[in-house]
Design an enzyme around this catalytic site. Sequence first.
Site, short mmCIF file in Angstrom:
data_model
loop_
_atom_site.label_atom_id
_atom_site.label_comp_id
_atom_site.label_asym_id
_atom_site.label_seq_id
_atom_site.Cartn_x
_atom_site.Cartn_y
_atom_site.Cartn_z
N CYS A 101 0.85 -1.19 0.00
CA CYS A 101 0.00 0.00 0.00
C CYS A 101 0.89 1.23 0.00
O CYS A 101 1.46 1.60 1.04
CB CYS A 101 -0.93 0.00 1.21
SG CYS A 101 -1.98 1.47 1.28
N GLY A 102 0.99 1.89 -1.15
CA GLY A 102 1.83 3.07 -1.25
C GLY A 102 1.26 4.27 -0.52
O GLY A 102 1.98 4.98 0.19
N HIS A 103 -0.06 4.50 -0.66
CA HIS A 103 -0.63 5.66 0.04
C HIS A 103 -0.55 5.45 1.55
O HIS A 103 -0.32 6.40 2.31
CB HIS A 103 -2.08 5.92 -0.42
CG HIS A 103 -3.13 5.27 0.42
ND1 HIS A 103 -3.55 3.98 0.21
CD2 HIS A 103 -3.81 5.73 1.51
CE1 HIS A 103 -4.47 3.67 1.11
NE2 HIS A 103 -4.65 4.72 1.91
N ASP A 263 -9.85 3.19 -5.12
CA ASP A 263 -8.81 4.03 -4.54
C ASP A 263 -9.08 5.48 -4.91
O ASP A 263 -9.12 5.83 -6.08
CB ASP A 263 -7.43 3.59 -5.05
CG ASP A 263 -6.30 4.10 -4.19
OD1 ASP A 263 -6.43 5.21 -3.62
OD2 ASP A 263 -5.27 3.40 -4.09
#
Length: 342
Positions: A101-103, A263
């Site tokens: 999960c980048g965010h 997203d």
Amino acid sequence: MVIAAIETVDYHAAGEPFRIVSRGLPVIAGDTVAERRAIVLGAGGTATAPRPGPLDDIRRLLTREPRGHGGMYGGFVVPPDDDEAHLGVLFWHKDGYSTACGHGTIALGAWAVDSGRVAAPADGTARVYIDVPSGRVTAIVHRRAGRTTAVTFRNVPTGIAARKIPVTTSRGPVQVDLAHSGACYASVSATSLGLAVTPDRLTEITAIGREIRAALADEPATRHPDDPRLSGVYGVILHEELPDTGTGLHQRNVTVFADGQIDRSPCGSGTSARLALLADGGRIATGEELRHESIIGTVFTGKVVGTHPAGVLTEVTGTAYRTGEHRFLLDADDTLGTGFLL
């Protein structure tokens, strides 16, 4: 069912929520973050259908109404794999647990510094090393005058799995590209499906994203070459071209992940997947910037920073802001229990 008070700190990164739980969790067995995720999923459980248990009760409490919503995302802070990282995290959403999960990494980097968990200068940068189920990632936290101004997410290497896989959909045949960037992402042109990445097309976008994910269920290229726990399509990225900026490429995307969740951000690990595919196609060079917009118009910027035997190295930069601190309760007499989803 009785759940003790659960305290969270909530952030959003480019509009996508991230609910952080760092205290009050039951003990989670396992020597690594990846092992803990596998144990939480349970024997016979899957990423989108984990087995019931005390920790999953908390996930459902925090993602379901009336305390959450169908777009909620967050993470349980757990011990890292070793002393070289600051923390570990189990990422979760309304249906289960993800491997990347980048965010969320952007939000965790901001939280670690803002809370004083990781020391940082008033002006300059601090590095927060985070163990996630797909490996070790870095959040480079940018500071000015004592405030966090941005966070750069340095991902695990992104490997391209396949290009131009034909998929038959209800909107006609399309070609899909697959990349593993901590999770497996399928990229498809929204234009080729007769769609635009705009909120008014969200119902259609969600439906076709779920359809493409299901169509790729048995596709061999979705299997991770080294770790079967990272296999299977996690997200379907529908992207479209926008006029180039003065600094490089400009695209808009929306990622449909898990079982039809959307997203709100441009998707951090999904941006890594897009960068690797664009570099492979000769459309972006090392160091050049991609301006990546979300369906709500928020922006991450990304670039390729090098190569690795396992794939392309990427960095994605965005902002994260704290939205609240909460203490959630479950009354023993509450017949709704951990809540509901609509």
